[in-house]
Design a protein around this motif. Sequence first.
Motif, mmCIF file in Angstrom:
data_model
loop_
_atom_site.group_PDB
_atom_site.id
_atom_site.type_symbol
_atom_site.label_atom_id
_atom_site.label_comp_id
_atom_site.label_asym_id
_atom_site.label_seq_id
_atom_site.Cartn_x
_atom_site.Cartn_y
_atom_site.Cartn_z
ATOM 1 N N VAL A 262 0.853 -1.192 0.000
ATOM 2 C CA VAL A 262 0.000 0.000 0.000
ATOM 3 C C VAL A 262 0.887 1.240 0.000
ATOM 4 C CG1 VAL A 262 -1.919 -1.097 1.264
ATOM 5 C CG2 VAL A 262 -0.086 0.036 2.543
ATOM 6 N N ASP A 263 0.276 2.365 -0.260
ATOM 7 C CA ASP A 263 0.940 3.643 -0.013
ATOM 8 C C ASP A 263 0.959 3.781 1.508
ATOM 9 O OD1 ASP A 263 1.730 6.290 0.249
ATOM 10 O OD2 ASP A 263 -0.164 7.124 -0.483
ATOM 11 N N ALA A 264 2.150 3.691 2.088
ATOM 12 C CA ALA A 264 2.231 3.606 3.556
ATOM 13 C C ALA A 264 1.574 4.805 4.234
ATOM 14 C CB ALA A 264 3.687 3.489 3.992
ATOM 15 N N LEU A 265 1.574 5.958 3.573
ATOM 16 C CA LEU A 265 0.975 7.130 4.205
ATOM 17 C C LEU A 265 -0.550 7.064 4.195
ATOM 18 C CD1 LEU A 265 0.951 9.898 5.475
ATOM 19 C CD2 LEU A 265 1.411 10.918 3.249
ATOM 20 N N SER A 266 -1.140 6.803 3.036
ATOM 21 C CA SER A 266 -2.597 6.876 2.920
ATOM 22 C C SER A 266 -3.286 5.541 3.155
ATOM 23 C CB SER A 266 -2.968 7.376 1.517
ATOM 24 O OG SER A 266 -2.587 6.411 0.537
ATOM 25 N N GLY A 267 -2.570 4.436 2.960
ATOM 26 C CA GLY A 267 -3.193 3.110 3.038
ATOM 27 C C GLY A 267 -3.842 2.692 1.731
ATOM 28 N N ASN A 268 -3.774 3.547 0.700
ATOM 29 C CA ASN A 268 -4.365 3.185 -0.593
ATOM 30 C C ASN A 268 -3.609 2.002 -1.217
ATOM 31 O OD1 ASN A 268 -6.407 4.670 -2.581
ATOM 32 N ND2 ASN A 268 -4.805 3.731 -3.841
ATOM 33 N N ALA A 269 -4.349 1.127 -1.892
ATOM 34 C CA ALA A 269 -3.733 -0.014 -2.558
ATOM 35 C C ALA A 269 -2.684 0.465 -3.560
ATOM 36 C CB ALA A 269 -4.796 -0.834 -3.281
ATOM 37 N N ALA A 270 -1.557 -0.271 -3.611
ATOM 38 C CA ALA A 270 -0.506 0.049 -4.579
ATOM 39 C C ALA A 270 -0.554 -0.997 -5.696
ATOM 40 C CB ALA A 270 0.853 0.085 -3.892
ATOM 41 N N PHE A 271 -1.426 -0.774 -6.665
ATOM 42 C CA PHE A 271 -1.561 -1.714 -7.776
ATOM 43 C C PHE A 271 -0.408 -1.568 -8.772
ATOM 44 C CE2 PHE A 271 -6.300 -1.116 -6.955
ATOM 45 C CZ PHE A 271 -6.482 -2.361 -6.394
#
Length: 704
Positions: free
Chosen positions: A678-687
Motif C-alpha cells: 500500500v501507499d504507507a501514508l494513505s493506506g491506498n492499494a498500490a496496484f
Amino acid sequence: MCGIAIETNQGRITGIRGDALDAFSRGHICPKAVALQDLHDDPDRLRYPVKRTASGWQRISWREAFALVERGLKQVQREHGRDAVASYVGNPTVHSLGASMFVPRLLKALRTKNRYSATSVDQLPHHLAAMWMFGHPLLLPIPDLERTQYLLVIGANPVASNGSLMTAPDVTKRLKDIHTRGGRVVVIDPRRTETAELASAHHFIRPGADAALVLALLHVIFAEGLERPGSTGDLTDGLADVRSIAARYSPEQVTTFTGMSAEAIRTIARDFATTNQAVAYGRIGVSTQEFGALSCWLITVLNAVTGHLDVQGGAMFTRPAVRVVESRRTYRGAGRFGRWKSRVRGLPEFAGELPAAAMAEEMDTAGTGQIRAFITHAGNPVLSTPNGARLDQAMEGLQFYAAIDFYINETTRHAHVILPPVGPLEREQYDVVFHAFAIRNTAKYAAALFPKPSGTKHDWQILSELATRMTDGSLGKKFRARIEHAIVSCIGVRGLLNRELKRGPYSAEKLSVRMLEQNPHGVDLGPLVPMFPAALRTTNGRINLIPSALTADLPRLDAAIATAAPGARGLVMIGRRELRSNNSWMHNSERLVRGKRRCTLFMHPADAAQRTLSDGARVAVRSRTGEIEVELEVTDAMMPGVVCLPHGWGHAREGVQLRVAAAHGGASLNDITDDQRVDALSGNAAFCGVPVEVRPGTPTPSAT
Ligand SMILES: Nc1nc2c(c(=O)[nH]1)N[C@H]1C(S)=C(S)[C@@H](COP(=O)(O)OP(=O)(O)OC[C@H]3O[C@@H](n4cnc5c(=O)[nH]c(N)nc54)[C@H](O)[C@@H]3O)O[C@H]1N2
Ligand SMILES: Nc1nc2c(c(=O)[nH]1)N[C@H]1C(S)=C(S)[C@@H](COP(=O)(O)OP(=O)(O)OC[C@H]3O[C@@H](n4cnc5c(=O)[nH]c(N)nc54)[C@H](O)[C@@H]3O)O[C@H]1N2
Ligand SMILES: [Mo]
C-alpha cells in the motif's frame, strides 16, 4: 454524464445513440452506454430478492429479505460488537443519485469502524492532498481542458477512461483540439497508451517513480528561476520550503529510479513552466501506487509554483449546481484522517473508512474485533481489491453476508441474501459527483425511462428501509428514524435533489428539477471560473504547499531512490483500462466482450525474448500472493521491465451467474496484486509496480 437518446418501441429498446443536442457531450457516446440495452434486458440481472439455500438460490419476498438482513447483522452485533459488522461500498454507488443520497444513512445506522469502499483502491491520495492543501477532500483540481495549451498527463489514460476526476465526454476530440490550437499534450506512462498515441510526446516512467519525477521538475524550475506563482501564489504558504526540498532532487539523481533521461525532465520542466496556460494532471497511475499521496500533492505543487492553479487553462475548481463542498460556516471536517487504525496492520482511517487492502486480514485474523458479518453495496471487492483471492477465501468464513446488488458475481455469490435494485434505466439520475469533477459547469437531470416494474425496489428504498431497521437506541430514536423514513419516502429522490439545487450557487438562475426537466439536453453553466480564495476551506483561508504529513513521508521516497539499481531488474506489473470494460461488472454484455481476447499480458519484445516467450503463448504470471495464467501479447508499447494486465476479469468461478462473462474467462489481475503493498501514508492499494515473474504456462488443449 454523456447525453444519450434511447429509442423504444412498446417498452423495448430499439436503439441507443449519443444526443447531439447535449450541452456537454455534444453527441458523444461510448460502448458502455450502448450496452445499457444489454444490461436492461439481461436475464441474469436479478429483479427480486433471493436467499442462498442448500439447493441453490431461492426467490423470497422483500419482507423476508429485510428481516433476514436485520436478524443476521444484529445477531453478530450482539455477540461480537458493532465493529464485527463490516461494510463495503463500490464504485457505482456514486453513479446513482438515489444510492449516493442514502448509503450514508445506512452506514450511520451501522456505526462500525470497519467501513470500506472503492475510494482506497482508487483516489484516496487525491483527497488527502486536497484536504491538507485546500482544507477539503473534495476540492479536487480539474484540468481546464478546453483552454489549456500544455496538458501534462501523468498516469492517466483518458482516451480509454473518458477522463476521470476530469469528466470530459469525447475527450479524444478535446485532446485533438489542444493540438489544433497550437498546444501540446505530453504523457508520462509505463505504457504507450491510446492517449500517448495522440500526444505530442510520450515518456516511459518506472511505475511508482512519479513523485521523484515531479520533484526533479520542480528542481529545474527553481534552479532556472522559472517559478511564477502568480496571483494564486499570494495565497500560498511554504514556497521557500518547496524550493529547498526540490533542491535535493536533481534530474540526474532520479534518472535511474524514474527511467527518464535528465534531458527529457529538463525539457518538460521548461516547456511546462514557460507556457502560459498549462496544467499537470495525474490520475490512478499516480494514486494507486506506493507513493500515491506524495505524487498527488507534488503535482498540485507543480501547478501552484508555475502559476497554473485556479487560473484559465490550468488546474481549476468547479462550481457545481449541487454543492459537494460544504459552506465555510457549516464545514467542520478538516483533519478527518488517522482518528483510528485498522486492528491487524494499523492502517489509517480516512473520512470514517479504513483501507480496503485491510479487509481480508480483518476477516481472516481471529481475535476481538474480527469481521464476522458483511454488507456490500454496488461493489465487487473479490475482483477489485488487492489479493482478491484472499478475500474470496476469507468471505467463506463469514457468519452473515448481505449484498445490495443485481448480479450474482464473484463477490455476491457468497451472500446469504441479495437485495437487487432496479436497473439504471428504471431510475432518475442527476450526476451529483461527476458534475462536481467536470471540465465545464453543466447540469442535467434525466427522469426514469421505464417505470419501475411492480414488486421491485430502488437502491434508495432498500437502503432507507435497512437504515431504519438497523437504527438502535432509545424508542424515541427508533421512532424518529421511522418518521424520517416516511417523510423521505414521500419527498422522494427528486424532492431531495430539488432542495439541493435550490440551496446551490445557481438558485438566482432558478435552477430546479422542473427547470432541468424542461431542458432535457442539459443546461450549460459556463466554463470553469477562478474560485479562490472563497472556495478554500483551510482554517486560515490559505493554501498550504507543505503539509507536514506529506513532507514527513519524503524520507521513504528517498530510500527508494537510493536503492534503485541500474541494469537488470525483475519485472513489475501495472494495470490497464479499456473502452469496452467497466471495472469488473459489464462483461455480461455480449457486445462489450465479443471480438479479440482482451485479458492478455502485454510485454516488451526484449523481455519476451529473454524468457523465450512468444506472442500468443500461454504464460503463468506469479507474484508473492499467487499465480494466474493468461495469453501473452508482445508489444513495444510497453516499457522494458514492465508488464500489463487489465483488471476485472476472471468470471469463470463456481457459483457465478453471469453466463456471457463466464464464457469469456480471463483471470483476475487482483488474484496476484498484493494486499500488503500500500501507499504507507494513505493506506491506498498500490496496484502499480507489483513485482512478478513470468514463465511459460500450461499449453491449452486447443493449442496442442
Ligand atoms: N472504459 C472505462 N472507463 C472507465 C473505467 C473503466 O473501467 N472502463 N473506470 C472508471 C474508473 S472507476 C476510474 S477510477 C477511471 C480511471 O481513469 P484513468 O486513471 O485515466 O484510467 P487508466 O486507464 O487506468 O489509466 C491509468 C494509467 O496509469 C498508467 N500507470 C500505471 N502505473 C503507473 C505509474 O506508476 N506511473 C505513471 N505515470 N503511470 C502509471 C497506466 O499504464 C494507465 O495508462 O476510469 C473510469 N473510466
Ligand atoms: N488491479 C486493479 N484493481 C482495481 C483498479 C485498477 O486499476 N487495477 N481500479 C480500481 C478502481 S479505480 C475502482 S473504482 C474499483 C471498482 O471496484 P468495485 O466498486 O468494488 O467494483 P465494480 O467492478 O465497479 O463492481 C460494481 C458492482 O456494483 C453492481 N452494481 C452496478 N450498478 C449498481 C447499482 O446501481 N446499484 C447496486 N446496488 N449495484 C450496482 C455490479 O453488479 C457490481 O457487482 O476497482 C479498483 N480495482
Ligand atoms: Mo475508480
